[in-house]
Design an enzyme around this catalytic site. Structure first.
Site, PDB file in Angstrom:
ATOM      1  N   ASP A   1      38.029  49.014  48.387  1.00 18.20           N
ATOM      2  CA  ASP A   1      38.405  48.590  49.735  1.00 18.20           C
ATOM      3  C   ASP A   1      37.559  49.377  50.739  1.00 18.20           C
ATOM      4  OD1 ASP A   1      39.732  47.783  52.002  1.00 18.20           O
ATOM      5  OD2 ASP A   1      41.497  49.060  51.659  1.00 18.20           O
TER       6      ASP A   1
ATOM      7  N   ASP B   1      36.870  44.617  48.839  1.00 16.51           N
ATOM      8  CA  ASP B   1      36.040  43.655  49.563  1.00 16.51           C
ATOM      9  C   ASP B   1      34.564  43.835  49.189  1.00 16.51           C
ATOM     10  OD1 ASP B   1      35.366  45.988  51.066  1.00 16.51           O
ATOM     11  OD2 ASP B   1      37.160  45.665  52.281  1.00 16.51           O
TER      12      ASP B   1
ATOM     13  N   ASP C   1      35.313  28.152  35.505  1.00 18.37           N
ATOM     14  CA  ASP C   1      36.746  28.328  35.265  1.00 18.37           C
ATOM     15  C   ASP C   1      37.333  27.061  34.616  1.00 18.37           C
ATOM     16  OD1 ASP C   1      39.271  29.795  35.921  1.00 18.37           O
ATOM     17  OD2 ASP C   1      39.665  28.015  37.127  1.00 18.37           O
TER      18      ASP C   1
ATOM     19  N   GLU D   1      34.832  29.574  30.586  1.00 22.18           N
ATOM     20  CA  GLU D   1      36.169  30.008  30.166  1.00 22.18           C
ATOM     21  C   GLU D   1      36.611  29.069  29.059  1.00 22.18           C
ATOM     22  OE1 GLU D   1      39.643  29.243  32.473  1.00 22.18           O
ATOM     23  OE2 GLU D   1      40.640  31.029  31.738  1.00 22.18           O
TER      24      GLU D   1
ATOM     25  N   ASP E   1      42.742  47.964  54.271  1.00 27.44           N
ATOM     26  CA  ASP E   1      43.856  47.002  54.199  1.00 27.44           C
ATOM     27  C   ASP E   1      44.473  46.911  52.798  1.00 27.44           C
ATOM     28  OD1 ASP E   1      41.914  45.639  52.805  1.00 27.44           O
ATOM     29  OD2 ASP E   1      41.958  43.816  54.025  1.00 27.44           O
TER      30      ASP E   1
HETATM   31  C1  GLC Z   1      41.598  30.469  34.823  1.00 28.80           C
HETATM   32  C2  GLC Z   1      41.562  31.827  35.489  1.00 28.80           C
HETATM   33  C3  GLC Z   1      42.972  32.197  35.840  1.00 28.80           C
HETATM   34  C4  GLC Z   1      43.518  31.153  36.795  1.00 28.80           C
HETATM   35  C5  GLC Z   1      43.402  29.759  36.206  1.00 28.80           C
HETATM   36  C6  GLC Z   1      43.628  28.706  37.252  1.00 28.80           C
HETATM   37  O1  GLC Z   1      42.315  30.490  33.643  1.00 28.80           O
HETATM   38  O2  GLC Z   1      40.956  32.755  34.649  1.00 28.80           O
HETATM   39  O3  GLC Z   1      43.050  33.481  36.400  1.00 28.80           O
HETATM   40  O4  GLC Z   1      44.863  31.421  37.067  1.00 28.80           O
HETATM   41  O5  GLC Z   1      42.109  29.518  35.702  1.00 28.80           O
HETATM   42  O6  GLC Z   1      42.522  28.614  38.093  1.00 28.80           O
END
Ligand code: GLC
Length: 549
Positions: free
Chosen positions: A40, A48, A219, A279, A44
């Site tokens: 940070d 960041d 993702d 992912e 806050d």
């Molecule tokens: C992926 C991310 C996770 C998120 C999900 C929804 O699994 O790693 O953190 O909650 O997607 O976007």
């Protein structure tokens, strides 16, 4: 012809901008971090980008080559950035686009690339696209999302469930239809069968590549497509932590057509020399292999082939590693991330988390392939799970308390020094800092040659200076040893021996013939009494040995 020449010149310029080497991601050590938990700068309590820039020097000294940042875009912050409201900006809580540009430039000066997280399956319900889509059935954006009538009055279109509990369909009274969301209701799924969605997302990726992003972690790629007939998913016995019936996500998960989309994303990435991490939680190597396509899909699908093993067990790890290598694809090694409990806690629970942290680091950094570290692993940071529902920040855990997966524990602030804000913030940190931060922090560990941090730094330096560890082949040794995972890494005439004791008991060490052992030179060890010459005869609990033969 002149157009072709122009395209070739552009391709060349882009590849040069990306650092000349299109295969850089094979050599690189990646480091995942949550910007809101790293540093940070304005008090806050939330990390960041200016804070992260200040810490680049630390990352350079550590020896990592690329950072994967969890989402930094403006967001509804229901799912900590994974609910995007604008794909071409930075969340004001984290900084500005100018900060991002500075991060790229400062990173580049230190040989560190920046990889962003692309949330492509869904947006926030506050994204202007969704607001427009929900404004009327006739909206031109309506088809960017999945809107359907109920099966019958009061009944969602099919039985699909949200991963975060409850139905995956939410009723929208204004337009009298349901919309689909695999995750929270505030995360409506985009309709990837609509070519306009693909076109826009490809443009988003190019926009960031031109700004200097070295790639994306994609993702939730397995959620991109759904069965257009909306067939019900089969049920399994029992209920999940949310009280919903267990089901097999047959019709809304890992649909084969997603590979066409991955190829499109890759085609957009290649001219920039960019990397695509995926992912992809795979349970089998057949599934894992599919994400590489014919070398034209993901370069680094994070298979979690090791992280999904429930305990440290040499034969199980040996088998998994061999299976991954047998695919012939370039391996990716990951032990932890922002969705999993911290690896040192998972595998070292109540025993020897520091020794286990060193062992896991040695494993992912000596195997053949690309390692992705998770921030704090290099300190031996352990999970800090909320004990009461009021302490929980992640809605998923609050909703499914006490049984649902708890992710806050792996997302606590980076531990820089002792003291109230652990050097992370001068304000109140957004997640509580664990008591272990007083001993496990950068300031303390830097000066301690026996610390987890000192060990990681040596490991990373070793990987950098020994081509055998980066590019060499891997030859397994002692295939029946019940405790020790041993192998050679070889490049040219250099041979490195790696021996890892995956058990809490000491183990005899004799992976190579005695004459060879006598000539060996130990390069790095932990949990081992290193003799003046040659190899030790025994590896202590969770011990590590790396030696040149
Ligand atoms: C992926 C991310 C996770 C998120 C999900 C929804 O699994 O790693 O953190 O909650 O997607 O976007």
């Amino acid at each position: 012809m002149p157009r072709l020449r122009l395209a070739a010149i552009l391709l060349c310029v882009c590849t040069c901008l990306a650092g000349r080497d299109p295969g850089w991601w094979r050599q690189a050590v990646f480091y995942e971090l949550c910007p809101r938990s790293f540093q940070d700068s304005d008090g806050d309590g939330v990390g960041d980008l200016p804070g992260l820039i200040r810490r680049l020097e630390y990352l350079r000294d550590l020896g990592v080559d690329a950072l994967w940042l969890t989402p930094c875009y403006p967001s509804g912050q229901v799912d900590f950035g994974y609910d995007v409201t604008d794909y071409r900006a930075i969340d004001p809580a984290l900084g500005t686009l100018a900060d991002f540009d500075r991060l790229v430039a400062e990173g580049r000066r230190r040989g560190i690339r920046i990889v962003l997280d692309l949330v492509l399956n869904h947006t926030s319900d506050q994204h202007p696209w969704f607001r427009e889509a929900r404004s009327s059935r006739a909206s031109p954006r309506r088809d960017w999302y999945l809107w359907r009538d109920g099966r019958e009055p009061g009944q969602p279109p099919c039985n699909w469930q949200s991963l975060f509990g409850g139905p995956a369909w939410t009723w929208d009274p204004a337009t009298g239809q349901y919309y689909y969301h695999y995750f929270y209701a505030q995360q409506p799924d985009l309709n990837w069968r609509n070519p306009a969605v693909l076109k826009e997302m490809l443009e988003v990726t190019r926009w960031w590549y031109r700004r200097g992003a070295a790639g994306f972690r994609l993702d939730a790629v397995d959620n991109l497509l759904e069965d257009p007939r909306l067939a019900d998913n089969p049920l399994r016995p029992g209920r999940n932590p949310y009280g919903d019936p267990n089901m097999v996500n047959l019709n809304n998960f890992r649909l084969p057509e997603e590979h066409r989309l991955l190829r499109e994303l890759r085609r957009a990435a290649d001219p920039f020399g960019a990397v695509l991490i995926g992912e992809t939680y795979t349970a089998s190597t057949a599934e894992l292999k599919a994400y590489y396509g014919a070398g034209d899909e993901l370069q680094l699908p994070t298979g979690h082939m090791l992280a999904s093993l429930p305990e440290l067990d040499a034969p199980a790890f040996r088998r998994r590693i061999a299976e991954v290598e047998a695919t012939g694809c370039w391996p990716v090694w990951v032990m932890g991330n922002h969705d999993l409990p911290r690896a040192a806690s998972r595998y070292g629970a109540g025993r020897a988390p520091d020794a286990v942290a060193k062992l896991l680091g040695a494993l992912v950094l000596t195997l053949r392939g690309t390692p992705i570290l998770y921030y704090g692993e290099e300190l031996g940071m352990v999970g800090h799970e909320p004990r009461r529902p009021e302490e929980v920040r992640d809605p998923m855990a609050r909703r499914g308390w006490p049984l649902a997966v708890r992710r806050d524990g792996a997302r606590t602030p980076m531990q820089w020094e002792s003291g109230p804000g652990a050097g992370f913030t001068r304000g109140t940190p957004w997640l509580t800092i664990p008591a272990t931060a007083t001993t496990h922090n950068v300031a303390c560990e830097r000066g301690d040659p026996g610390s987890v941090l000192s060990f990681y730094r040596q490991l990373l330096a070793l990987r950098r200076s020994h081509p055998a560890l980066r590019d060499g082949d891997r030859q397994p040794l002692a295939p029946d040893d019940p405790q020790v995972l041993a192998f050679l890494r070889r490049a040219g005439d250099r041979r490195l021996l790696v021996a890892l004791n995956l058990s809490p008991r000491a183990s005899p060490l004799n992976p190579v013939p005695p004459a060879e052992a006598a000539r060996a030179k130990v390069l790095l060890a932990s949990g081992v009494a290193v003799p003046v010459a040659g190899l030790p005869a025994e590896l202590g609990p969770y011990g590590v040995l790396i030696a040149e033969l």
